[in-house]
Design a protein around this motif. Sequence first.
Motif, PDB file in Angstrom:
ATOM      1  N   ALA A   1       7.238  -0.134   7.083  1.00 11.25           N
ATOM      2  CA  ALA A   1       6.278  -1.231   7.151  1.00 11.25           C
ATOM      3  C   ALA A   1       6.969  -2.584   7.143  1.00 11.25           C
ATOM      4  O   ALA A   1       6.466  -3.544   7.710  1.00 11.25           O
ATOM      5  CB  ALA A   1       5.309  -1.139   5.977  1.00 11.25           C
ATOM      6  N   ALA A   2       8.110  -2.674   6.499  1.00 10.66           N
ATOM      7  CA  ALA A   2       8.790  -3.967   6.396  1.00 10.66           C
ATOM      8  C   ALA A   2       9.588  -4.313   7.637  1.00 10.66           C
ATOM      9  O   ALA A   2       9.717  -5.486   7.982  1.00 10.66           O
ATOM     10  CB  ALA A   2       9.710  -3.968   5.186  1.00 10.66           C
ATOM     11  N   THR A   3      10.132  -3.325   8.308  1.00 13.78           N
ATOM     12  CA  THR A   3      11.045  -3.642   9.409  1.00 13.78           C
ATOM     13  C   THR A   3      10.352  -3.760  10.763  1.00 13.78           C
ATOM     14  O   THR A   3      10.610  -4.712  11.489  1.00 13.78           O
ATOM     15  CB  THR A   3      12.160  -2.585   9.501  1.00 13.78           C
ATOM     16  N   LYS A   4       9.520  -2.818  11.102  1.00 10.18           N
ATOM     17  CA  LYS A   4       8.938  -2.811  12.455  1.00 10.18           C
ATOM     18  C   LYS A   4       8.100  -4.051  12.757  1.00 10.18           C
ATOM     19  O   LYS A   4       8.383  -4.778  13.699  1.00 10.18           O
ATOM     20  CB  LYS A   4       8.101  -1.545  12.673  1.00 10.18           C
TER      21      LYS A   4
ATOM     22  N   ARG B   1       0.793  -1.224   0.000  1.00  9.80           N
ATOM     23  CA  ARG B   1       0.000   0.000   0.000  1.00  9.80           C
ATOM     24  C   ARG B   1       0.829   1.278   0.000  1.00  9.80           C
ATOM     25  O   ARG B   1       0.404   2.279  -0.559  1.00  9.80           O
ATOM     26  CB  ARG B   1      -0.928   0.024   1.221  1.00  9.80           C
ATOM     27  N   PHE B   2       1.970   1.286   0.670  1.00  5.44           N
ATOM     28  CA  PHE B   2       2.741   2.522   0.784  1.00  5.44           C
ATOM     29  C   PHE B   2       3.433   2.831  -0.530  1.00  5.44           C
ATOM     30  O   PHE B   2       3.853   1.941  -1.263  1.00  5.44           O
ATOM     31  CB  PHE B   2       3.750   2.431   1.914  1.00  5.44           C
ATOM     32  N   GLY B   3       3.583   4.127  -0.805  1.00  2.00           N
ATOM     33  CA  GLY B   3       4.058   4.545  -2.109  1.00  2.00           C
ATOM     34  C   GLY B   3       5.562   4.657  -2.270  1.00  2.00           C
ATOM     35  O   GLY B   3       6.101   4.283  -3.300  1.00  2.00           O
ATOM     36  N   ASP B   4       6.244   5.177  -1.281  1.00  2.00           N
ATOM     37  CA  ASP B   4       7.676   5.400  -1.479  1.00  2.00           C
ATOM     38  C   ASP B   4       8.491   4.431  -0.637  1.00  2.00           C
ATOM     39  O   ASP B   4       7.983   3.730   0.223  1.00  2.00           O
ATOM     40  CB  ASP B   4       8.050   6.849  -1.148  1.00  2.00           C
TER      41      ASP B   4
END
Length: 117
Positions: free
Chosen positions: A35-38, A25-28
Amino acid sequence: MTIVTDVLLLVAALLTVAAGVGLLRFGDALSRLHAATKPQVLGLLCVLAAIAVGNGRWDLVPALVPVAALQLITIPVSAHMIARAAYRTGNYRGDLLTTDELAPAVEAAAQRDESQD
């Protein structure tokens, strides 16, 4: 112990799904990186805790601690390197940044490169 294990695995699965949705969903790149790390790190820690609790043996904990420690060390470093590459290539939304502390250093480096040519 089964209920605790099931809850830990459910939380890990939800965190992994949240990370996947964030990646889509996130653009940049910087937002996707967050979103990938946390949630992934927290999900992995929940899986490791579920393994430790589910087996009920303390002799597994020394084997699980290095896995958690290495993930906690390597994920921030790799995220920093990816964010740095995204910034240098312009794959980020500047309007989402509160402060851009790196811009003066990048401009100075660009001017230094131009004066050397």
